[in-house]
Design a protein around this motif. Structure first.
Motif, PDB file in Angstrom:
ATOM      1  N   GLU A   1      -8.703   1.058  -0.298  1.00  0.00           N
ATOM      2  CA  GLU A   1      -8.581  -0.228   0.039  1.00  0.00           C
ATOM      3  C   GLU A   1      -9.784  -0.827   0.852  1.00  0.00           C
TER       4      GLU A   1
ATOM      5  N   GLN B   1       0.780  -1.225  -0.035  1.00  0.00           N
ATOM      6  CA  GLN B   1       0.027   0.023   0.130  1.00  0.00           C
ATOM      7  C   GLN B   1       0.847   1.330   0.037  1.00  0.00           C
TER       8      GLN B   1
ATOM      9  N   THR C   1      -7.620   0.812  -6.746  1.00  0.00           N
ATOM     10  CA  THR C   1      -7.577  -0.433  -6.152  1.00  0.00           C
ATOM     11  C   THR C   1      -8.875  -1.367  -6.131  1.00  0.00           C
TER      12      THR C   1
END
Length: 929
Positions: free
Chosen positions: A895, A68, A85
């Motif tokens: 995310e 990340q 993402t």
């Protein structure tokens, strides 16, 4: 906002350009990240693949978080909108032609698909011109260097040899000799290059030199590898000895062309076609396996036609009928006899015994370049006798079985065919119905109701094509079938879904068939090994072979190790077979016992507030029914893997009358959902459970559920609903004399009042909660209430009072292991210090809070604190740090992928692009459950 256009060159030292400007990337792992994302431009790259590419060993403590961080840095370099993402990883939104590796591969595919030699040569020359050295030359990645680079180098060499072969046919042999000398010097054991060199020398009238070169390579092969030259080199040598002139035009001969007709409207499957290309380049045997109706034969036939020119000696085909409902599987001996007839072997030369025929079949194919397509094999045993012995031939086998025996014994390269992407499924329907004006919403629903299964899509589309105006009617028909198979019934057994599925089911052992039937009653999209064991009433060791059998038959897939699933139509077939009788009901009860016992054990490991009262398990959900969870990290992983299934399990428990399971599963699951900020899911499961517990003569479950619903609705800004549920919870807790429940509900009411700007009322509720916790003498609850009172004072501008109350809370928490409450308190202190102008102290508090939250994997809470940390950096004059932190917050939101955070994401994005934009409402950390 327009995305940046990037160009990425990897066929040599890396070159990266963004909107035409060079971008310098000096960090080794960042270069590797760019390369791996670029290789799959437009497609998701899983986090697991990125970890494998960036770290061959010595993994960081938290690989996901490290990935990340690198993605955030890459977004900073390349600009917004380029890297997205997904549920399983990250996608680089770049034009494939802007990545030289992908353009190279597409040009080779164009050459393969053309029958015009000049067009082939043009594509090959353009592809070869892209190379500037060894792929990934300055990218540090063991995976790229050991896997992708060798694959690309092999394709480059094969393309170079194909281009030279075309130039030979165009009549410039002498010009090619220097290039071929360089090629054979660089790759002294590569026989195709030597064969081309001998042919170029021969066609240039330099026969003696060609003979000398043959002896040179023959000696080297014998010395270094212990082998003689292969068929192609030997054929050139024989021609040289015989002094026969080379054939400049192919001899007219009859060769077998047995491939079935290609599908005229073939759609998509780019990934599978590329995998077949790779498989064919690395092994003489490739397999295509997949579930019934997924399009294995269609893919194999289409690909075989696209590469047929690589096999000038012909193509053989046989349908082995491995899963035919009416006829037995084809005996391999009969298939070989048919091939020998196709190869025009005189009958008098064919031995009578099976072994002799197989040996003759292999002998006839030796030295030939042929493609053999073995369709619908029952298993590896049926296909193995039909494999040629020659490495110049390629055998492609399709089957519902995984054909592991061919991978083990023959080195077959497997290609597993999954459901097509939604876009490809939609295009298949539109091509079949011939109406591109169809409303996209209706077509999308048709695709979803067909579970993206190509056979189901073809059946539905064919019925629409008969009457194009019937599209909406057919969709309504499928919708009314509620996921059943009646809408896919047909007189032809080869397209009737029940019949097609049954051919795989009928081949199962009794225990595997029973497990398949039970899977139809299991909630959720997939099931783990331990849960499958509970469903079947077996132990894990007994259920694993059954799961393997179902996977080999492609009645189940294994999308991740130890997790098994099936598309909706297969699940509907399993549910039909299992019904809703006593066996399936008992299996569901065992499964719910397993999920509930494990969920409570996992939530216990995640709760830092040890004073939380845990519900009492129903008698059947004993601790022995639970899966072993080793610690907090394992608990988080278990919830992540089971989250969608547990959501469905709450609904299943409610629907089947298991009210206690429904509300206790919702209670256990809420802690995981809370930390991920999944307020909609919290509202959904608690609403479902609340309907179920109406039959219980107990006020504890509805009290808990009303409070959880109120909290969720509060964070979803449904304030009237939130207050109604929280007031109902307060009444129920008061009737029970439950002071803890009342205090927690008062705190939740305080949050709702704050979010509507009623800060004095919010403070009143928090003070009432504080008074109750003082009476109860519960340290964790007392600390939480003190922090809530401190935050309420902050909302009223009384920052010194905030420091006083939150400071008291922090003192209490130092004696407890309650990291979530400690992080929330540090967040409050940081906000107060910020408002008082002590920005360094604010930054310190926020960073300490973030350290705790990252240990807990509380991503939603991280975003709340990151937002305030960015404001403190900005107020302290560090605009770069503020922008960096906001990007981290945006990446965390990406995310999470949770709906309802759009406003927060938009505000953070605006502050990154326009730092002078006004900050949004700060918001307190969500109160612990």
């Amino acid at each position: 906002m327009m995305s940046t256009r990037v160009e990425i060159d990897l066929l040599g030292p890396m070159r990266l350009r963004a909107d035409g400007r060079p971008v310098d990337v000096t960090t080794g792992r960042l270069r590797a990240l760019i390369a791996v994302l670029a290789l799959s431009a437009g497609r998701t790259v899983t986090v697991a693949r990125l970890v494998e590419a960036l770290w061959s060993q010595h993994l960081p403590a938290n690989p996901r978080r490290s990935i990340q961080t690198y993605v955030t840095r890459l977004r900073t370099l390349l600009g917004p909108g380029l890297i997205a993402t997904s549920a399983t990883g990250y996608v680089l939104h770049a034009d494939p032609d802007a990545v030289d590796v992908l353009r190279f591969q597409r040009l080779l595919d164009r050459a393969d698909g053309s029958s015009d030699p000049l067009r082939q040569r043009s594509c090959l020359a353009e592809a070869l011109a892209l190379w500037r050295g060894r792929p990934f030359d300055d990218v540090e990645s063991a995976w790229l260097a050991g896997t992708e680079a060798p694959r690309l180098v092999e394709r480059h060499l094969a393309a170079q040899e194909r281009r030279i072969a075309l130039d030979l046919e165009l009549g410039r042999p002498a010009d090619l000799v220097p290039e071929l000398r360089e090629l054979t010097a660089a790759h002294p054991l590569r026989e195709p290059a030597w064969a081309l060199l001998l042919e170029a020398l021969e066609r240039s009238g330099r026969r003696a030199e060609a003979l000398a070169q043959y002896e040179r390579v023959r000696s080297r092969l014998a010395t270094e590898l212990g082998v003689e030259p292969g068929p192609r080199l030997r054929a050139v040598y024989a021609r040289l000895l015989a002094q026969t002139p080379p054939r400049r035009t192919p001899e007219v001969r009859r060769v077998p062309r047995q491939l079935p007709a290609d599908v005229p409207d073939f759609v998509g499957r780019a990934d599978a076609l590329a995998l077949l290309d790779h498989a064919a380049a690395t092994s003489p045997v490739a397999t295509v396996s997949g579930t019934a109706g997924v399009g294995k034969t269609t893919l194999a036939v289409h690909w075989a036609h696209s590469v047929s020119d690589r096999f000038p000696d012909g193509q053989l085909y046989v349908n082995l009928r491995g899963f035919d409902p009416d006829r037995p599987p084809v005996d391999p001996t009969d298939a070989i006899r048919g091939f020998l007839d196709a190869l025009r072997v005189p009958h008098e030369l064919i031995p009578a015994d099976a072994d002799g025929q197989a040996a003759l079949y292999r002998s006839v194919l030796a030295g030939r370049r042929m493609l053999v397509l073995l369709d619908n094999a029952r298993d590896a045993r049926q296909a193995r006798p039909l494999l040629p012995g020659s490495a110049d031939c390629l055998t492609l086998v399709t089957s519902r079985d995984q054909l592991l025996g061919l991978a083990t014994a023959a080195g077959a390269r497997p290609v597993t065919l999954d459901l097509p992407p939604a876009d490809d499924a939609r295009e298949l329907v539109l091509r079949r119905i011939g109406d591109h004006r169809a409303e996209p919403r209706i077509v999308d629903e048709l695709v979803a109701l067909c579970a993206r299964l190509p056979l189901a899509l073809a059946v539905a589309a064919a019925r629409v094509a008969e009457q194009p105006e019937s599209l909406e009617y057919r969709v309504a028909e499928l919708r009314a079938a509620a996921g059943g198979l009646d809408a896919f019934a047909a007189d032809d057994a080869t397209i009737d879904l029940r019949s097609v599925f049954s051919w795989s089911y009928d081949g199962l052992s009794g225990p595997a068939a029973r497990l398949f039937r039970l899977v139809g009653s299991a909630p959720g999209p997939d099931i783990g090994t331990a849960a499958a064991a509970a469903l079947a009433g077996l132990d894990a060791d007994a259920v694993r072979p059954l799961l393997s059998e179902l996977t080999r038959a492609h009645l189940l897939t294994e999308p991740a190790p130890g997790r098994y699933g099936a598309h909706d139509l297969l699940r509907a077939y399993a549910a039909e077979l299992g019904g809703r009788g006593p066996e399936s009901e008992a299996a569901l009860r065992r499964l719910l016992d397993h999920y509930l016992a494990t969920a409570l054990a996992a939530s216990r490991l995640l709760r830092s507030d040890r004073e939380t009262h845990e519900p009492v398990l129903p008698p059947s959900a004993t601790p022995e029914a639970a899966e072993h969870i080793a610690g907090p990290e394992a608990a988080r992983a278990w919830f992540a893997a089971e989250r969608r299934t547990l959501l469905a399990a709450v609904d299943a428990a409610a629907d089947h009358g298991h009210a206690v399971h429904a509300w206790q599963l919702a209670w256990a699951l809420t802690i995981d959902l809370d930390w991920r900020g999944r307020w909609r899911d919290i509202a959904r499961v608690n609403s479902s459970a609340l309907l179920a517990v109406r039959v219980l003569d107990d006020t504890e479950p509805p009290a808990h559920l009303h409070r959880s619903l109120g909290r969720a609705y509060g964070y979803l800004d449904r304030h009237d609903d939130a207050e109604a549920h929280l007031q109902r919870a307060l009444t129920l807790y008061a009737a029970r004399g439950d002071l803890v429940g009342q205090a927690r509900t008062l705190r939740s009411l305080g949050v709702v009042k704050e979010r509507t700007g009623r800060h004095e009322e919010s403070l009143d509720h928090d003070l009432a909660a504080l008074e109750l916790f003082r009476r109860i003498g519960q340290p964790a609850g007392l600390a939480g209430a003190l922090n809530a009172v401190g935050w309420a004072h902050a909302m009223l501008g009384r920052y010194q009072r905030t420091l006083e109350f939150a400071g008291q809370a922090l003192e209490i928490l130092r004696g407890l292991d309650d990291r979530l409450a400690e992080a929330a308190t540090l967040d409050t202190l940081g906000f107060a210090h910020h408002q008082l102008g002590a920005y360094d102290r604010a930054v310190d508090c926020f960073e300490r809070a973030l350290d705790l939250l990252r240990e807990l994997d509380g991503l939603y809470y991280e975003v709340v604190t990151l937002r305030k940390l960015a404001d403190s950096h900005e107020a302290a004059g560090d605009a770069a740090a503020a922008a960096r932190v906001r990007r981290q917050a945006i990446a965390a939101l990406d995310e999470l992928g949770e709906r309802g955070t759009e406003r927060l994401r938009a505000e953070l994005t605006a502050r990154v692009t326009a730092p002078d934009a006004p900050p949004g409402r700060p918001g307190r950390q969500p109160a612990p459950r």
